[in-house]
Design an enzyme around this catalytic site. Sequence first.
Site, short mmCIF file in Angstrom:
data_model
loop_
_atom_site.label_atom_id
_atom_site.label_comp_id
_atom_site.label_asym_id
_atom_site.label_seq_id
_atom_site.Cartn_x
_atom_site.Cartn_y
_atom_site.Cartn_z
CG ASP A 235 -19.63 23.51 89.84
OD1 ASP A 235 -18.50 23.04 90.06
OD2 ASP A 235 -20.51 22.89 89.22
CG ASP B 15 -22.51 18.32 85.43
OD1 ASP B 15 -21.89 17.91 86.43
OD2 ASP B 15 -23.58 17.82 85.03
CG HIS C 261 -26.08 20.56 89.00
ND1 HIS C 261 -25.86 19.75 87.89
CD2 HIS C 261 -25.16 20.19 89.91
CE1 HIS C 261 -24.87 18.93 88.14
NE2 HIS C 261 -24.43 19.16 89.36
CD GLU D 118 -15.61 20.76 90.75
OE1 GLU D 118 -15.29 21.62 89.90
OE2 GLU D 118 -16.78 20.42 90.95
CG ASP E 235 -18.51 20.65 87.00
OD1 ASP E 235 -18.13 20.76 88.19
OD2 ASP E 235 -19.62 20.21 86.70
N GLY E 236 -15.65 19.33 87.67
CA GLY E 236 -15.12 18.01 87.95
C GLY E 236 -16.22 17.13 88.51
#
Length: 161
Positions: A71, A131, A121, A48, A10-11
């Site tokens: 994501d 995250d 999320h 990301e 994740d970024g």
Amino acid sequence: MAVKITIYTDGSALGNPGKGGYGVVLQSGQHYKELSAGYRLTTNNRMELLAVIVALETIKAEHADITLYSDSRYVVDAIEKGWLISWQRTNFKNKKNIDLWKRFLSVYPRHDIRFVWVKGHASIPLNERCDFLATQAAARTDLLIDEGYEAAISEENALTE
């Protein structure tokens, strides 16, 4: 037999552009590793993509069997829908993050990778962990310089002055 590895990435960028970070979780058998870093000025898409790159660069085994969860539609669709091949054919004309895409292309062929998009999320524990790692990295005070991004900004500013 190829090593099987599961990766979550994740970024994050606070302000986009703004302070940013990435988070990575790698799992293989009983092995588990987390990676993260924060940058003083960057974008969400860069973080990301950088998360994916750093994860792949960390793997020592050649031709690992990797399932990578992200994501980021930007990253997953660029690869799975063939956009990256098209961008490469046009030498990334009018595209952003060229430095990172070229870095990705240098490590991508070393492994057998299946990209899986996951909803962010959405209470997926390892995606949520990434995250957390990314946002915590962006909140640090010892932030790194995203040289590729800052150089591109300087170049754009020079063209408009």
